[in-house]
Scaffold this active site. Structure first.
Site, PDB file in Angstrom:
ATOM      1  N   CYS A 139       0.642  -1.891  -0.123  1.00  0.00           N
ATOM      2  CA  CYS A 139       0.206   0.163   0.197  1.00  0.00           C
ATOM      3  C   CYS A 139       0.660   1.353  -0.035  1.00  0.00           C
ATOM      4  CB  CYS A 139      -0.919   0.397   0.947  1.00  0.00           C
ATOM      5  SG  CYS A 139      -0.205  -0.432   2.336  1.00  0.00           S
ATOM      6  N   HIS A 187      -1.989   1.151   7.630  1.00  0.00           N
ATOM      7  CA  HIS A 187      -2.145   1.372   6.060  1.00  0.00           C
ATOM      8  C   HIS A 187      -1.975   2.839   5.464  1.00  0.00           C
ATOM      9  CE1 HIS A 187      -4.184   0.023   2.638  1.00  0.00           C
ATOM     10  NE2 HIS A 187      -5.157   1.066   2.233  1.00  0.00           N
ATOM     11  N   ASN A 209      -7.680   4.348  -2.494  1.00  0.00           N
ATOM     12  CA  ASN A 209      -7.596   3.196  -1.313  1.00  0.00           C
ATOM     13  C   ASN A 209      -6.429   2.706  -2.750  1.00  0.00           C
ATOM     14  OD1 ASN A 209      -6.312   1.216  -0.021  1.00  0.00           O
ATOM     15  ND2 ASN A 209      -8.092   0.608   0.943  1.00  0.00           N
TER      16      ASN A 209
END
Length: 319
Positions: free
Chosen positions: A129, A265, A286
Protein backbone atom coordinates in the site's frame (compact mmCIF):
# COMPACT_ATOMS: atom_id res chain seq x y z
CA UNK A 1 -10.04 -15.20 23.83
CA UNK A 2 -12.34 -14.02 20.98
CA UNK A 3 -15.75 -12.76 22.05
CA UNK A 4 -18.74 -14.78 20.82
CA UNK A 5 -20.78 -11.99 19.24
CA UNK A 6 -23.93 -14.14 19.10
CA UNK A 7 -23.97 -14.07 22.90
CA UNK A 8 -24.09 -10.27 22.66
CA UNK A 9 -27.24 -10.36 20.58
CA UNK A 10 -25.76 -10.24 17.08
CA UNK A 11 -27.40 -12.78 14.77
CA UNK A 12 -26.53 -14.31 11.45
CA UNK A 13 -29.13 -13.76 8.71
CA UNK A 14 -31.31 -16.75 7.93
CA UNK A 15 -30.01 -16.82 4.36
CA UNK A 16 -26.33 -16.75 5.29
CA UNK A 17 -25.67 -19.81 3.09
CA UNK A 18 -27.13 -17.98 0.10
CA UNK A 19 -25.14 -14.85 0.94
CA UNK A 20 -21.95 -16.89 0.96
CA UNK A 21 -22.74 -18.38 -2.47
CA UNK A 22 -23.45 -14.88 -3.82
CA UNK A 23 -20.21 -13.62 -2.28
CA UNK A 24 -18.17 -16.31 -4.03
CA UNK A 25 -19.85 -15.65 -7.37
CA UNK A 26 -19.50 -11.87 -7.17
CA UNK A 27 -15.84 -11.90 -6.20
CA UNK A 28 -14.87 -15.04 -8.14
CA UNK A 29 -13.79 -17.06 -5.10
CA UNK A 30 -12.98 -20.75 -5.54
CA UNK A 31 -11.96 -23.17 -2.78
CA UNK A 32 -11.47 -26.89 -2.35
CA UNK A 33 -14.07 -28.56 -0.12
CA UNK A 34 -12.09 -28.42 3.15
CA UNK A 35 -10.95 -24.86 2.51
CA UNK A 36 -14.50 -23.85 1.61
CA UNK A 37 -15.78 -24.91 5.03
CA UNK A 38 -13.04 -22.89 6.74
CA UNK A 39 -13.81 -19.81 4.64
CA UNK A 40 -17.54 -20.14 5.28
CA UNK A 41 -16.94 -20.09 9.03
CA UNK A 42 -14.72 -17.02 8.67
CA UNK A 43 -17.38 -15.40 6.47
CA UNK A 44 -20.04 -15.94 9.14
CA UNK A 45 -17.79 -14.56 11.87
CA UNK A 46 -17.08 -11.49 9.75
CA UNK A 47 -20.76 -10.82 9.15
CA UNK A 48 -21.21 -10.60 12.93
CA UNK A 49 -18.13 -8.40 13.23
CA UNK A 50 -19.51 -6.03 10.59
CA UNK A 51 -22.76 -5.84 12.56
CA UNK A 52 -20.76 -4.87 15.64
CA UNK A 53 -19.03 -2.06 13.76
CA UNK A 54 -22.34 -0.85 12.37
CA UNK A 55 -23.87 -0.52 15.82
CA UNK A 56 -20.95 0.99 17.69
CA UNK A 57 -19.47 3.50 15.24
CA UNK A 58 -20.49 7.02 14.39
CA UNK A 59 -20.87 8.44 10.91
CA UNK A 60 -22.95 7.32 7.96
CA UNK A 61 -20.74 4.46 6.80
CA UNK A 62 -22.28 1.09 6.01
CA UNK A 63 -20.30 -2.03 6.92
CA UNK A 64 -20.98 -5.49 5.56
CA UNK A 65 -19.82 -8.03 2.99
CA UNK A 66 -16.78 -6.96 0.95
CA UNK A 67 -14.17 -8.77 -1.17
CA UNK A 68 -12.31 -9.50 2.09
CA UNK A 69 -15.11 -11.12 4.08
CA UNK A 70 -13.43 -14.52 3.78
CA UNK A 71 -10.22 -13.41 5.49
CA UNK A 72 -9.39 -13.43 9.18
CA UNK A 73 -8.15 -10.18 10.70
CA UNK A 74 -4.58 -11.52 10.68
CA UNK A 75 -4.78 -12.68 7.06
CA UNK A 76 -6.19 -9.35 5.96
CA UNK A 77 -3.48 -7.42 7.81
CA UNK A 78 -0.70 -9.61 6.45
CA UNK A 79 -1.80 -9.39 2.81
CA UNK A 80 -3.30 -5.91 2.48
CA UNK A 81 -1.78 -3.72 5.17
CA UNK A 82 1.76 -2.89 6.20
CA UNK A 83 3.83 -3.08 9.36
CA UNK A 84 3.05 -0.52 12.05
CA UNK A 85 4.31 2.92 11.14
CA UNK A 86 6.63 5.04 13.23
CA UNK A 87 5.63 8.69 13.40
CA UNK A 88 8.60 10.81 12.23
CA UNK A 89 10.38 12.33 15.22
CA UNK A 90 11.41 15.43 13.28
CA UNK A 91 8.87 17.60 11.53
CA UNK A 92 11.16 20.58 11.07
CA UNK A 93 10.02 21.10 7.49
CA UNK A 94 6.35 21.12 8.46
CA UNK A 95 4.54 24.30 7.40
CA UNK A 96 3.24 25.60 10.73
CA UNK A 97 0.82 28.08 9.23
CA UNK A 98 -0.71 28.80 5.85
CA UNK A 99 -2.07 32.14 7.02
CA UNK A 100 -4.95 33.54 4.99
CA UNK A 101 -4.79 30.57 2.62
CA UNK A 102 -6.59 28.42 5.20
CA UNK A 103 -9.72 30.57 5.03
CA UNK A 104 -9.59 31.03 1.27
CA UNK A 105 -10.59 27.54 0.14
CA UNK A 106 -13.89 26.15 -1.20
CA UNK A 107 -16.21 24.01 0.91
CA UNK A 108 -15.72 21.03 -1.41
CA UNK A 109 -12.76 20.14 -3.58
CA UNK A 110 -11.72 17.04 -5.54
CA UNK A 111 -8.49 16.62 -7.53
CA UNK A 112 -10.18 13.89 -9.60
CA UNK A 113 -12.32 16.57 -11.20
CA UNK A 114 -9.13 18.34 -12.30
CA UNK A 115 -7.81 15.22 -14.03
CA UNK A 116 -4.97 14.85 -11.54
CA UNK A 117 -5.66 11.32 -10.26
CA UNK A 118 -5.05 8.03 -12.08
CA UNK A 119 -7.48 5.13 -12.02
CA UNK A 120 -7.85 3.05 -8.86
CA UNK A 121 -5.26 0.27 -8.78
CA UNK A 122 -5.14 -3.03 -6.91
CA UNK A 123 -2.20 -4.09 -4.75
CA UNK A 124 -3.46 -7.68 -4.58
CA UNK A 125 -2.18 -10.01 -1.87
CA UNK A 126 0.90 -7.90 -1.22
CA UNK A 127 1.48 -5.38 1.58
CA UNK A 128 2.57 -2.68 -0.85
CA UNK A 129 0.00 0.00 0.00
CA UNK A 130 2.88 2.36 0.79
CA UNK A 131 4.08 2.13 -2.84
CA UNK A 132 0.63 2.92 -4.24
CA UNK A 133 0.16 5.86 -1.90
CA UNK A 134 3.56 7.18 -2.97
CA UNK A 135 3.07 6.81 -6.72
CA UNK A 136 -0.41 8.30 -6.45
CA UNK A 137 1.05 11.39 -4.82
CA UNK A 138 3.87 11.70 -7.36
CA UNK A 139 1.43 11.21 -10.24
CA UNK A 140 -0.65 14.15 -9.01
CA UNK A 141 2.38 16.33 -8.33
CA UNK A 142 3.70 15.64 -11.83
CA UNK A 143 0.31 16.54 -13.30
CA UNK A 144 0.28 19.79 -11.39
CA UNK A 145 3.72 20.69 -12.75
CA UNK A 146 3.37 19.51 -16.36
CA UNK A 147 -0.34 19.01 -17.05
CA UNK A 148 0.37 15.36 -17.93
CA UNK A 149 -1.16 12.51 -15.94
CA UNK A 150 1.09 9.45 -16.05
CA UNK A 151 0.53 6.09 -14.36
CA UNK A 152 3.75 5.26 -12.52
CA UNK A 153 5.33 1.98 -11.45
CA UNK A 154 4.62 0.62 -7.98
CA UNK A 155 6.58 -2.53 -8.82
CA UNK A 156 9.74 -0.45 -9.21
CA UNK A 157 9.37 0.62 -5.59
CA UNK A 158 8.56 -2.92 -4.43
CA UNK A 159 11.67 -4.30 -6.16
CA UNK A 160 14.20 -1.47 -6.06
CA UNK A 161 13.48 0.62 -2.95
CA UNK A 162 16.23 -0.50 -0.58
CA UNK A 163 14.83 1.47 2.36
CA UNK A 164 11.53 -0.41 2.41
CA UNK A 165 10.52 -4.05 2.39
CA UNK A 166 8.41 -4.63 -0.70
CA UNK A 167 5.30 -6.70 -0.04
CA UNK A 168 6.19 -6.78 3.65
CA UNK A 169 5.62 -3.06 4.13
CA UNK A 170 7.21 0.33 3.85
CA UNK A 171 6.81 4.07 4.32
CA UNK A 172 6.14 6.79 1.73
CA UNK A 173 8.74 8.97 3.46
CA UNK A 174 11.37 6.31 2.70
CA UNK A 175 10.02 5.82 -0.80
CA UNK A 176 10.47 9.49 -1.69
CA UNK A 177 14.12 9.25 -0.66
CA UNK A 178 14.58 6.13 -2.75
CA UNK A 179 12.94 7.74 -5.79
CA UNK A 180 15.45 10.57 -5.60
CA UNK A 181 18.36 8.10 -5.32
CA UNK A 182 17.04 6.09 -8.29
CA UNK A 183 16.65 9.20 -10.40
CA UNK A 184 12.89 8.93 -10.66
CA UNK A 185 10.09 6.50 -11.51
CA UNK A 186 9.35 4.49 -14.63
CA UNK A 187 5.91 4.23 -16.21
CA UNK A 188 3.54 1.47 -15.10
CA UNK A 189 3.45 0.12 -18.67
CA UNK A 190 7.22 -0.23 -18.76
CA UNK A 191 7.56 -1.78 -15.28
CA UNK A 192 4.17 -3.46 -14.64
CA UNK A 193 2.88 -4.52 -11.25
CA UNK A 194 3.24 -8.18 -10.27
CA UNK A 195 2.16 -8.17 -6.59
CA UNK A 196 5.29 -9.95 -5.35
CA UNK A 197 8.91 -9.17 -4.50
CA UNK A 198 11.19 -9.58 -7.50
CA UNK A 199 14.67 -8.63 -8.65
CA UNK A 200 15.06 -4.94 -9.48
CA UNK A 201 14.68 -4.24 -13.21
CA UNK A 202 15.10 -0.48 -13.13
CA UNK A 203 16.28 1.05 -16.40
CA UNK A 204 17.59 4.52 -15.71
CA UNK A 205 17.01 5.57 -19.30
CA UNK A 206 13.37 4.58 -18.84
CA UNK A 207 12.68 6.97 -15.97
CA UNK A 208 9.65 9.12 -16.82
CA UNK A 209 9.32 11.47 -13.85
CA UNK A 210 11.50 12.84 -11.07
CA UNK A 211 10.99 14.47 -7.69
CA UNK A 212 13.25 16.97 -5.94
CA UNK A 213 12.38 16.42 -2.28
CA UNK A 214 9.54 15.59 0.09
CA UNK A 215 7.77 17.32 2.94
CA UNK A 216 6.17 16.23 6.22
CA UNK A 217 2.88 18.07 6.62
CA UNK A 218 0.95 19.44 9.56
CA UNK A 219 -1.46 17.32 11.59
CA UNK A 220 -3.98 20.18 11.65
CA UNK A 221 -6.74 18.98 9.32
CA UNK A 222 -7.89 22.49 8.45
CA UNK A 223 -4.39 23.28 7.24
CA UNK A 224 -4.12 19.89 5.53
CA UNK A 225 -7.25 20.66 3.50
CA UNK A 226 -5.80 24.04 2.53
CA UNK A 227 -2.49 22.45 1.54
CA UNK A 228 -4.31 19.86 -0.57
CA UNK A 229 -6.33 22.59 -2.32
CA UNK A 230 -3.35 24.83 -3.04
CA UNK A 231 -0.87 22.05 -3.88
CA UNK A 232 -1.93 18.48 -4.65
CA UNK A 233 -2.91 15.11 -3.20
CA UNK A 234 -1.44 13.96 0.12
CA UNK A 235 -0.05 10.58 1.15
CA UNK A 236 -1.25 9.59 4.63
CA UNK A 237 -1.04 6.67 7.02
CA UNK A 238 -4.02 5.39 8.97
CA UNK A 239 -5.48 2.55 11.00
CA UNK A 240 -7.39 0.47 8.46
CA UNK A 241 -9.01 -2.13 10.75
CA UNK A 242 -12.60 -1.20 9.88
CA UNK A 243 -11.95 -0.86 6.17
CA UNK A 244 -12.04 -4.63 5.76
CA UNK A 245 -15.84 -4.39 5.94
CA UNK A 246 -16.43 -0.85 4.64
CA UNK A 247 -19.01 -0.56 1.85
CA UNK A 248 -19.86 3.13 1.52
CA UNK A 249 -20.57 6.34 3.45
CA UNK A 250 -18.51 8.48 5.81
CA UNK A 251 -16.50 6.40 8.26
CA UNK A 252 -16.22 7.91 11.74
CA UNK A 253 -15.23 5.22 14.25
CA UNK A 254 -14.82 5.71 17.98
CA UNK A 255 -11.13 5.65 18.91
CA UNK A 256 -11.52 2.33 20.76
CA UNK A 257 -12.26 0.66 17.41
CA UNK A 258 -9.66 2.56 15.43
CA UNK A 259 -6.70 3.84 17.45
CA UNK A 260 -4.72 6.65 15.86
CA UNK A 261 -1.58 5.13 17.38
CA UNK A 262 -1.80 1.90 15.37
CA UNK A 263 -1.19 3.00 11.79
CA UNK A 264 -1.00 0.10 9.35
CA UNK A 265 -2.09 1.35 5.94
CA UNK A 266 -1.09 4.01 3.42
CA UNK A 267 -3.68 5.80 1.30
CA UNK A 268 -4.05 9.03 -0.69
CA UNK A 269 -6.13 12.10 0.16
CA UNK A 270 -7.51 13.42 -3.15
CA UNK A 271 -10.17 15.81 -1.90
CA UNK A 272 -12.47 16.92 0.89
CA UNK A 273 -16.05 18.04 1.40
CA UNK A 274 -19.03 18.44 3.70
CA UNK A 275 -22.07 16.14 3.52
CA UNK A 276 -25.73 17.17 3.47
CA UNK A 277 -25.79 16.30 7.18
CA UNK A 278 -22.91 18.73 7.73
CA UNK A 279 -20.29 16.00 8.20
CA UNK A 280 -16.83 17.16 7.05
CA UNK A 281 -14.97 14.38 5.28
CA UNK A 282 -11.88 13.42 3.33
CA UNK A 283 -12.10 11.74 -0.09
CA UNK A 284 -9.53 8.95 0.01
CA UNK A 285 -8.11 6.80 -2.77
CA UNK A 286 -7.36 3.22 -1.75
CA UNK A 287 -5.41 0.52 -3.57
CA UNK A 288 -7.79 -2.44 -3.29
CA UNK A 289 -9.42 -2.24 -6.71
CA UNK A 290 -12.74 -0.78 -7.83
CA UNK A 291 -14.88 -3.58 -6.38
CA UNK A 292 -14.14 -2.36 -2.86
CA UNK A 293 -15.76 0.67 -1.22
CA UNK A 294 -17.04 3.56 -3.32
CA UNK A 295 -15.51 2.40 -6.62
CA UNK A 296 -12.16 2.02 -4.88
CA UNK A 297 -12.46 5.17 -2.75
CA UNK A 298 -13.78 5.84 0.73
CA UNK A 299 -14.75 8.84 2.81
CA UNK A 300 -13.35 9.43 6.28
CA UNK A 301 -14.57 11.97 8.82
CA UNK A 302 -12.41 15.09 8.77
CA UNK A 303 -11.49 17.13 11.84
CA UNK A 304 -10.81 14.84 14.79
CA UNK A 305 -7.99 12.63 13.54
CA UNK A 306 -10.23 9.63 12.96
CA UNK A 307 -8.14 6.45 12.63
CA UNK A 308 -5.00 8.61 12.73
CA UNK A 309 -5.52 9.81 9.16
CA UNK A 310 -3.81 13.13 9.95
CA UNK A 311 -0.89 11.68 11.92
CA UNK A 312 1.64 11.07 9.14
CA UNK A 313 0.90 13.23 6.09
CA UNK A 314 3.58 13.63 3.43
CA UNK A 315 4.08 14.70 -0.15
CA UNK A 316 6.73 14.67 -2.83
CA UNK A 317 7.88 18.06 -4.08
CA UNK A 318 8.71 18.82 -7.72
CA UNK A 319 10.29 22.17 -8.56
Amino acid sequence: MPVNLEYLGFKLPGNVDEKYVQFKLKYRKQYHETEDEIRFNIFKSNILKAQLYQVFVRGSAIYGVTPYSDLTTDEFARTHLTASWVVPSSRSNTPTSLGKEVNNIPKNFDWREKGAVTEVKNQGMCGSCWAFSTTGNVESQWFRKTGKLLSLSEQQLVDCDGLDDGCNGGLPSNAYESIIKMGGLMLEDNYPYDAKNEKCHLKTDGVAVYINSSVNLTQDETELAAWLYHNSTISVGMNALLLQFYQHGISHPWWIFCSKYLLDHAVLLVGYGVSEKNEPFWIVKNSWGVEWGENGYFRMYRGDGSCGINTVATSAMIY
